[in-house]
Each structure stands twice: as C-alpha cells, then as structure tokens.
Design a protein around this motif. Structure first.
Motif, PDB file in Angstrom:
ATOM      1  N   THR A   1       0.830  -1.201   0.000  1.00  0.00           N
ATOM      2  CA  THR A   1       0.000   0.000   0.000  1.00  0.00           C
ATOM      3  C   THR A   1       0.868   1.256   0.000  1.00  0.00           C
ATOM      4  OG1 THR A   1      -0.098   0.267   2.407  1.00  0.00           O
ATOM      5  CG2 THR A   1      -1.664  -1.282   1.411  1.00  0.00           C
ATOM      6  N   ALA A   2       0.220   2.390  -0.199  1.00  0.00           N
ATOM      7  CA  ALA A   2       0.950   3.661  -0.253  1.00  0.00           C
ATOM      8  C   ALA A   2       1.608   4.020   1.070  1.00  0.00           C
ATOM      9  CB  ALA A   2       0.008   4.785  -0.685  1.00  0.00           C
ATOM     10  N   THR A   3       1.138   3.431   2.176  1.00  0.00           N
ATOM     11  CA  THR A   3       1.727   3.754   3.483  1.00  0.00           C
ATOM     12  C   THR A   3       2.788   2.742   3.920  1.00  0.00           C
ATOM     13  OG1 THR A   3      -0.046   2.573   4.630  1.00  0.00           O
ATOM     14  CG2 THR A   3      -0.355   4.948   4.266  1.00  0.00           C
ATOM     15  N   THR A   4       2.982   1.675   3.162  1.00  0.00           N
ATOM     16  CA  THR A   4       3.972   0.674   3.558  1.00  0.00           C
ATOM     17  C   THR A   4       5.360   1.279   3.653  1.00  0.00           C
ATOM     18  OG1 THR A   4       2.645  -1.005   2.423  1.00  0.00           O
ATOM     19  CG2 THR A   4       4.868  -1.631   3.073  1.00  0.00           C
ATOM     20  N   ALA A   5       5.683   2.185   2.738  1.00  0.00           N
ATOM     21  CA  ALA A   5       7.015   2.801   2.723  1.00  0.00           C
ATOM     22  C   ALA A   5       7.307   3.559   4.016  1.00  0.00           C
ATOM     23  CB  ALA A   5       7.148   3.736   1.529  1.00  0.00           C
ATOM     24  N   LEU A   6       6.279   4.063   4.699  1.00  0.00           N
ATOM     25  CA  LEU A   6       6.505   4.791   5.953  1.00  0.00           C
ATOM     26  C   LEU A   6       7.143   3.875   6.994  1.00  0.00           C
ATOM     27  CD1 LEU A   6       3.209   6.863   6.318  1.00  0.00           C
ATOM     28  CD2 LEU A   6       5.352   7.471   5.157  1.00  0.00           C
ATOM     29  N   HIS A   7       6.729   2.628   7.020  1.00  0.00           N
ATOM     30  CA  HIS A   7       7.224   1.701   8.045  1.00  0.00           C
ATOM     31  C   HIS A   7       8.550   1.086   7.641  1.00  0.00           C
ATOM     32  CE1 HIS A   7       3.483   2.436  10.006  1.00  0.00           C
ATOM     33  NE2 HIS A   7       2.890   2.234   8.854  1.00  0.00           N
ATOM     34  N   GLU A   8       8.844   1.106   6.372  1.00  0.00           N
ATOM     35  CA  GLU A   8      10.177   0.702   5.943  1.00  0.00           C
ATOM     36  C   GLU A   8      11.214   1.727   6.390  1.00  0.00           C
ATOM     37  OE1 GLU A   8      10.985  -1.792   2.392  1.00  0.00           O
ATOM     38  OE2 GLU A   8      11.593   0.124   1.559  1.00  0.00           O
ATOM     39  N   ARG A   9      10.836   2.992   6.462  1.00  0.00           N
ATOM     40  CA  ARG A   9      11.763   4.039   6.892  1.00  0.00           C
ATOM     41  C   ARG A   9      12.189   3.852   8.343  1.00  0.00           C
ATOM     42  NH1 ARG A   9      11.302   8.298   3.044  1.00  0.00           N
ATOM     43  NH2 ARG A   9      12.136   9.875   4.451  1.00  0.00           N
ATOM     44  N   MET A  10      11.413   3.098   9.100  1.00  0.00           N
ATOM     45  CA  MET A  10      11.709   2.869  10.510  1.00  0.00           C
ATOM     46  C   MET A  10      12.587   1.641  10.739  1.00  0.00           C
ATOM     47  SD  MET A  10       7.960   3.504  12.117  1.00  0.00           S
ATOM     48  CE  MET A  10       7.015   4.983  11.767  1.00  0.00           C
ATOM     49  N   ARG A  11      12.920   0.935   9.661  1.00  0.00           N
ATOM     50  CA  ARG A  11      13.632  -0.332   9.809  1.00  0.00           C
ATOM     51  C   ARG A  11      14.928  -0.329   9.020  1.00  0.00           C
ATOM     52  NH1 ARG A  11       8.273  -1.621  10.466  1.00  0.00           N
ATOM     53  NH2 ARG A  11       7.909  -3.147  12.121  1.00  0.00           N
ATOM     54  N   GLU A  12      15.878  -1.073   9.510  1.00  0.00           N
ATOM     55  CA  GLU A  12      17.156  -1.186   8.813  1.00  0.00           C
ATOM     56  C   GLU A  12      17.027  -2.039   7.555  1.00  0.00           C
ATOM     57  OE1 GLU A  12      19.576  -2.861  11.826  1.00  0.00           O
ATOM     58  OE2 GLU A  12      20.033  -0.941  12.776  1.00  0.00           O
ATOM     59  N   ASN A  13      16.087  -2.982   7.563  1.00  0.00           N
ATOM     60  CA  ASN A  13      15.937  -3.907   6.444  1.00  0.00           C
ATOM     61  C   ASN A  13      14.659  -3.608   5.668  1.00  0.00           C
ATOM     62  OD1 ASN A  13      18.272  -5.447   7.174  1.00  0.00           O
ATOM     63  ND2 ASN A  13      17.061  -6.359   8.824  1.00  0.00           N
ATOM     64  N   PRO A  14      14.698  -3.705   4.332  1.00  0.00           N
ATOM     65  CA  PRO A  14      13.514  -3.412   3.521  1.00  0.00           C
ATOM     66  C   PRO A  14      12.431  -4.471   3.710  1.00  0.00           C
ATOM     67  CG  PRO A  14      15.280  -4.272   2.148  1.00  0.00           C
ATOM     68  CD  PRO A  14      15.873  -4.061   3.511  1.00  0.00           C
ATOM     69  N   LEU A  15      11.192  -4.102   3.400  1.00  0.00           N
ATOM     70  CA  LEU A  15      10.059  -4.977   3.651  1.00  0.00           C
ATOM     71  C   LEU A  15       9.718  -5.892   2.479  1.00  0.00           C
ATOM     72  CD1 LEU A  15       7.700  -2.500   5.530  1.00  0.00           C
ATOM     73  CD2 LEU A  15       8.846  -4.501   6.497  1.00  0.00           C
ATOM     74  N   MET A  16       9.927  -5.459   1.238  1.00  0.00           N
ATOM     75  CA  MET A  16       9.523  -6.299   0.107  1.00  0.00           C
ATOM     76  C   MET A  16      10.248  -7.643   0.061  1.00  0.00           C
ATOM     77  SD  MET A  16       6.944  -5.750  -1.802  1.00  0.00           S
ATOM     78  CE  MET A  16       7.335  -6.777  -3.226  1.00  0.00           C
ATOM     79  N   PRO A  17      11.536  -7.720   0.421  1.00  0.00           N
ATOM     80  CA  PRO A  17      12.138  -9.059   0.483  1.00  0.00           C
ATOM     81  C   PRO A  17      11.425  -9.983   1.461  1.00  0.00           C
ATOM     82  CG  PRO A  17      13.858  -7.400   0.374  1.00  0.00           C
ATOM     83  CD  PRO A  17      12.563  -6.663   0.558  1.00  0.00           C
ATOM     84  N   ARG A  18      10.847  -9.426   2.541  1.00  0.00           N
ATOM     85  CA  ARG A  18      10.060 -10.236   3.473  1.00  0.00           C
ATOM     86  C   ARG A  18       8.781 -10.729   2.783  1.00  0.00           C
ATOM     87  NH1 ARG A  18      14.354  -9.027   5.148  1.00  0.00           N
ATOM     88  NH2 ARG A  18      14.958  -8.561   7.293  1.00  0.00           N
ATOM     89  N   HIS A  19       8.209  -9.869   1.966  1.00  0.00           N
ATOM     90  CA  HIS A  19       7.027 -10.263   1.187  1.00  0.00           C
ATOM     91  C   HIS A  19       7.364 -11.438   0.277  1.00  0.00           C
ATOM     92  CE1 HIS A  19       3.394  -9.648  -1.325  1.00  0.00           C
ATOM     93  NE2 HIS A  19       4.212  -9.908  -2.341  1.00  0.00           N
ATOM     94  N   VAL A  20       8.493 -11.358  -0.408  1.00  0.00           N
ATOM     95  CA  VAL A  20       8.911 -12.440  -1.301  1.00  0.00           C
ATOM     96  C   VAL A  20       9.110 -13.723  -0.515  1.00  0.00           C
ATOM     97  CG1 VAL A  20      10.733 -13.240  -2.856  1.00  0.00           C
ATOM     98  CG2 VAL A  20       9.935 -10.860  -2.983  1.00  0.00           C
ATOM     99  N   GLN A  21       9.804 -13.639   0.621  1.00  0.00           N
ATOM    100  CA  GLN A  21      10.025 -14.821   1.463  1.00  0.00           C
ATOM    101  C   GLN A  21       8.702 -15.451   1.893  1.00  0.00           C
ATOM    102  OE1 GLN A  21      12.639 -12.700   4.379  1.00  0.00           O
ATOM    103  NE2 GLN A  21      13.883 -14.562   4.256  1.00  0.00           N
ATOM    104  N   ALA A  22       7.751 -14.589   2.293  1.00  0.00           N
ATOM    105  CA  ALA A  22       6.457 -15.099   2.745  1.00  0.00           C
ATOM    106  C   ALA A  22       5.732 -15.824   1.618  1.00  0.00           C
ATOM    107  CB  ALA A  22       5.602 -13.950   3.278  1.00  0.00           C
ATOM    108  N   CYS A  23       5.759 -15.247   0.411  1.00  0.00           N
ATOM    109  CA  CYS A  23       5.057 -15.854  -0.720  1.00  0.00           C
ATOM    110  C   CYS A  23       5.720 -17.147  -1.177  1.00  0.00           C
ATOM    111  CB  CYS A  23       4.983 -14.857  -1.875  1.00  0.00           C
ATOM    112  SG  CYS A  23       3.941 -13.420  -1.527  1.00  0.00           S
ATOM    113  N   LEU A  24       7.018 -17.290  -0.905  1.00  0.00           N
ATOM    114  CA  LEU A  24       7.732 -18.527  -1.217  1.00  0.00           C
ATOM    115  C   LEU A  24       7.634 -19.550  -0.087  1.00  0.00           C
ATOM    116  CD1 LEU A  24      10.974 -17.085  -2.862  1.00  0.00           C
ATOM    117  CD2 LEU A  24       8.999 -18.113  -4.008  1.00  0.00           C
TER     118      LEU A  24
END
Length: 388
Positions: free
Chosen positions: A258-281
């Motif tokens: 979503t458009a707000t997902t990037a806000l929570h990535e700014r709070m973390r050292e690691n990006p979120l989309m790779p977690r999405h890929v891991q979850a889908c795999l």
C-alpha cells in the motif's frame, strides 16, 4: 528462484526501491513510468492499463511478479497472468473474498467486529433516496483504489453491478500495514490517513497521504487482522483501512503493498519487500523490530492547474530535496517524479513527498512545508510554460 522481479501497478516506485535495496533487480510496468522509477530499474508505461499487463508479462524476462495498486480489482486477469509467470502475492481466490464488501460484512458478523451497514444497488428492502437523498450514505465502486470515485448518494446509478451503498460513519480515518506468513501475521504499523480537499486532494474521499503513529495501540486491531488472515488465506504484505472511534470499524482490505507501507520501511534497517517475497515462497520470515520511535509522513501533491513538467522543475527538485543516486533507494524525500515533457492535468498527482519527525504533529507540519516548497518550484512564474 532467481532475483529478477516484474512489478505491475499504477505506481510501482516505492515497491521497486524496497526490492532493489534487498538485492533484487526489477522490471516495472507502470501507469506513469516516472523518472525516478527509471533510475532504479527497467520501466515501461502501460497505456492500456491494466489490460496490456498480461502481454507485457508474457514478453518480459522475469522470474516472478508482483502487483500493486489497482490491479487487485481484476482477479480474473491476475489468474490468467499467474499462469504465465509465478505470482508473488495474494491469489485470485483471496482477492475475490477480501474485495467483496458483503464477504467482509459476513466476516465481521462471524467474528464480532464492526463493519458499516452495506447494501446492493436497487435492493428492494432499502432505498437510500426515499424520500430524499441522504448524506448518511456513500456510493462506492467495487473497483476502486485510494478512495477514487466514492461520493455521497444523490441518484442511484443504472449500472448496479459497478457500485454498492455503504452507511457513512464518523471517526478518524486510519490504516494499518500487515505482513502475513505461513506462521501467522504481524501488524507492521498504523497510520492516520489524510483524505480529501483539506489535504489538497481533488475529490472528497481521495487519499492524499498519511502519518505513521509513533506508538500505535494494536490490541483492538489484532482480532480483525487475524480473522482476515485466517479466513481469506492472506500472504505477504497487505493493509486495511478503518475508522477509529471507541473501537475500530473495518472499511476495506488492500491485499498488496500500500501507499503507506514505505513509511514503516523508513523505521527499519531492512527493507520490507524481500520479506514479502520470502512469505510468498513459504520461507520462514523474521520481521525485525522497529528500531526507532518517530513518525514518518507521506503526501501526494495533486496539480491545482494544468502544467508541463520541465527540465527546470527537475533541476529545482534535485536541488531542493537533495536527490542523489543513493536517495532514490534510502529514505527518499520526494518520489514519483515525472519525466520532463509530461503534461499533468488538474487534479492529477505530481509527486509524492516523504518526511520523518519526532511526532505525528511535527510530521504533518514538515509535509506542509515541503509541499509549499514543491509548489513554489512547479508553479513559479514561467516554470510551466517550458524550459529555457
């Protein structure tokens, strides 16, 4: 699986940046094909969005693909595309459930949480304009994103299959970002939404931005999120929109980045989309805890008059917002920058702004200041009449 990911949606830039930070390469089919998206990956504008997406995917060399904003409204198209290349995202069956307001109403009843009263158009048991139009009801399209084309009921449309009726409720518009894995689900963060003309959007219910809550209270959201996760079979990153009063009222499920997902990535050292890929795999996913307590904000700046985006505007944005090769990927201050020569009509998005601050109030003020700075660049005398 390889690391070349295809992205399809109305705006893929933030999702693409997250993947590239995580070591993936991206190829994007995007409605706008913005300048900064082209700085981090291959991009092609989809002129006949979304119908041209299937052919693009078939002809593009990728290991797998993800969808974002708007495409979730076309589960049959996604089903056909999933036969072409591996889909990393929620299945068409899941989309049909969570994008159906009547399925959500039934879910809310089964699990005891709030959902607005909802009716089909021309329901013989209910007529919202008898005896007169009511400001207590909204006309909502089945296929929508970001609040587009939601309006107060004045007349009933003839194409009843395209719209439904939902009772208008009071409350603070909010959203939450969720990560679902095979092990369960976790609320990533919560946001206060900025909706409508008060924040510069051209339509009354159109998304204009948000600020993340520094220390969100998630206990009341967890039963809603868990119910959706379990009954719909959610996977990867997704979100909900809700109204907050004494208790949250679910409004909508957004089954993708979503458009707000990037806000929570700014709070973390690691990006979120790779977690999405891991979850889908179906790999084991560990989401790092938030490492700082602050608020991040996002604001979509819509054009208040028709303009042509010029090289001079691009140079002004580079200088004012300190754009560098690294900043396209990490804590960007501005995104979705048009390619010079692009004509932007009144009410269309120009750019997206991002800020970080010690509180929600300071984030909102920083967004206001940065919007004024951007508008000075794009509306200064002579700037919309061409480059010099």
């Amino acid at each position: 699986m390889g690391k070349r990911i295809g992205l399809i949606g109305a705006s893929c830039r933030a999702m693409a940046a997250s993947l590239v930070r995580g070591g993936f390469s991206v190829v994007a089919a995007d409605m706008f094909a913005d300048y900064d998206l082209g700085q981090i990956g291959e991009v092609r504008a989809l002129r006949n969005y979304p119908w041209s997406a299937r052919r693009w995917l078939r002809d593009t060399d990728v290991d797998a693909w993800c969808y974002t904003g708007g495409l979730e409204n076309y589960p049959r198209l996604i089903e056909r595309m999933a036969r072409e290349k591996r889909l990393l995202g929620n299945s068409p069956e899941t989309l049909r459930m969570v994008r159906d307001p009547f399925w959500l109403a039934g879910l809310a009843k089964r699990h005891g949480f709030e959902f607005p009263e909802t009716h089909r158009i021309h329901d013989p048991a209910y007529n919202p304009i008898d005896p007169q139009p009511s400001d207590q009801w909204l006309l909502k399209p089945y296929r929508s994103a970001g609040g587009l084309n939601i309006e107060r009921v004045s007349t009933l449309p003839k194409s009843a299959h395209r719209f439904y009726l939902q009772r208008k409720l009071s409350g603070v518009p909010m959203s939450a970002v969720v990560l679902s894995t095979m092990q369960g689900c976790q609320i990533v963060g919560v946001n206060r939404l900025h909706i409508g003309p008060q924040y510069g959007a051209p339509l009354p219910y159109l998304f204009a931005g948000a600020v993340s809550l520094c220390v969100p209270e998630t206990n009341s959201l967890e039963p809603i999120v868990n119910a959706i996760h379990e009954e719909a079979g959610m996977i990867g990153l997704w979100g909900i929109d809700f109204l907050q009063t004494d208790r949250p009222t679910l409004l909508e499920v957004n089954p993708r980045w979503t458009a707000t997902t990037a806000l929570h990535e700014r709070m973390r050292e690691n990006p979120l989309m790779p977690r999405h890929v891991q979850a889908c795999l179906q790999d084991e996913v560990k989401l790092s805890p938030r490492f700082a307590y602050w608020s991040s904000g996002v604001r979509i700046v819509y054009a208040s008059k028709r303009l042509e985006f010029t090289d001079r505007m691009l140079r002004g944005i580079h200088a004012a917002f300190s754009l560098t090769e690294e900043s396209y990927l990490t804590n960007q201050k501005i995104g979705d920058i048009p390619i010079p020569g692009t004509t932007i009509d009144v009410g269309s998005p120009v750019c997206t702004l991002y800020v970080d601050a010690k509180s929600e109030a300071l984030a909102e003020e920083a967004l206001r200041v940065n919007q004024e700075l951007l508008e000075e660049i794009i509306y200064s005398e002579g700037s919309s009449s061409g480059d010099c």
